[in-house]
Design a protein around this motif. Structure first.
Motif, mmCIF file in Angstrom:
data_model
loop_
_atom_site.group_PDB
_atom_site.id
_atom_site.type_symbol
_atom_site.label_atom_id
_atom_site.label_comp_id
_atom_site.label_asym_id
_atom_site.label_seq_id
_atom_site.Cartn_x
_atom_site.Cartn_y
_atom_site.Cartn_z
ATOM 1 N N TYR A 28 47.405 52.115 44.627
ATOM 2 C CA TYR A 28 46.166 52.326 43.208
ATOM 3 C C TYR A 28 45.133 51.610 43.222
ATOM 4 O O TYR A 28 44.231 52.155 42.401
ATOM 5 C CB TYR A 28 47.263 51.620 42.074
ATOM 6 N N PRO A 95 38.683 48.904 33.070
ATOM 7 C CA PRO A 95 39.079 49.893 32.223
ATOM 8 C C PRO A 95 40.020 49.614 31.124
ATOM 9 O O PRO A 95 40.792 48.486 31.489
ATOM 10 C CB PRO A 95 39.158 51.085 33.205
ATOM 11 N N LEU A 96 40.220 50.325 29.903
ATOM 12 C CA LEU A 96 41.295 49.892 29.065
ATOM 13 C C LEU A 96 42.491 50.030 29.598
ATOM 14 O O LEU A 96 43.373 49.242 29.398
ATOM 15 C CB LEU A 96 41.031 50.652 27.918
ATOM 16 N N SER A 97 42.781 51.004 30.185
ATOM 17 C CA SER A 97 44.081 51.230 30.946
ATOM 18 C C SER A 97 44.644 50.114 31.814
ATOM 19 O O SER A 97 45.923 49.510 31.568
ATOM 20 C CB SER A 97 44.177 52.453 31.581
ATOM 21 N N LEU A 98 43.665 49.511 32.540
ATOM 22 C CA LEU A 98 44.074 48.430 33.447
ATOM 23 C C LEU A 98 44.078 47.104 32.567
ATOM 24 O O LEU A 98 44.948 46.346 33.002
ATOM 25 C CB LEU A 98 43.106 48.313 34.648
ATOM 26 N N ASP A 100 44.966 46.850 29.666
ATOM 27 C CA ASP A 100 46.571 46.978 28.988
ATOM 28 C C ASP A 100 47.762 46.694 30.101
ATOM 29 O O ASP A 100 48.469 45.988 29.560
ATOM 30 C CB ASP A 100 46.798 48.424 28.197
ATOM 31 N N TRP A 101 47.443 47.256 31.128
ATOM 32 C CA TRP A 101 48.644 46.746 32.291
ATOM 33 C C TRP A 101 48.578 45.493 32.659
ATOM 34 O O TRP A 101 49.575 44.807 32.837
ATOM 35 C CB TRP A 101 48.320 47.897 33.246
ATOM 36 N N THR A 102 47.261 44.908 32.656
ATOM 37 C CA THR A 102 47.322 43.469 33.279
ATOM 38 C C THR A 102 47.615 42.535 32.051
ATOM 39 O O THR A 102 48.418 41.521 32.236
ATOM 40 C CB THR A 102 45.950 43.151 33.463
ATOM 41 N N LYS A 104 50.081 43.271 29.855
ATOM 42 C CA LYS A 104 51.672 43.534 29.794
ATOM 43 C C LYS A 104 52.027 42.500 30.984
ATOM 44 O O LYS A 104 53.167 41.929 30.808
ATOM 45 C CB LYS A 104 51.867 45.067 30.165
#
Length: 147
Positions: A28, A95-98, A100-102, A104
């Motif tokens: 990734y 970025p926003l997706s990362l 959010d994942w971080t 969580k």
């Protein structure tokens, strides 16, 4: 400019030490491959640079010394390029997706009882690397199998 490059170099060295070198996230993020290539080039490129200068000046004569030195300097600069890229990446915002994942992942760490600093709105890849390092040290392998 020189101070900025020097700070990028140092930040890249710190980022390389913090980033977890595990196969689960190597697909990734390009950091895994860049860090491996930079570590290899730290060892190999000075030898290649020296051999380039010696072989070219012995085969082509001393008249080609400037060209052979330029090629040697290019080979020596390859690890520096890796550190500068890592430093740039470490300071780059998530970025926003990362993000959010971080977030969580850090909440999962807090649930497990690990003291994890919360992400701010200006989170960067260095912050994510710190959380990933904590997560790989503290979470069990079953969590990473689901990714």
């Amino acid at each position: 400019m020189l101070i900025n490059l020097y700070s990028l170099f140092n930040q890249g060295r710190r980022y390389m030490k913090i980033w977890p070198m595990v196969k689960q996230i190597s697909f990734y993020f390009p950091e895994y491959r860049v860090i491996k290539a930079t570590r290899l080039s730290i060892v190999a490129m000075p030898v290649i640079a020296l051999l380039t200068v010696i072989i070219q000046t012995s085969v082509l004569s001393v008249a080609f010394l400037p060209q052979s030195i330029a090629m040697g300097l290019f080979f020596i600069s390859i690890p520096i390029q890796g550190f500068v890229w890592l430093g740039w990446r470490a300071s780059h915002p998530l970025p926003l997706s990362l993000f959010d994942w971080t977030n969580k992942l850090s909440q999962q760490l807090v649930v497990q009882g690990v003291a994890c600093p919360p992400l701010t709105s200006k989170a960067c890849y260095m912050d994510m690397a710190n959380i990933l390092k904590l997560a790989f040290e503290r979470l069990d392998n079953s969590y990473w199998d689901d990714i």
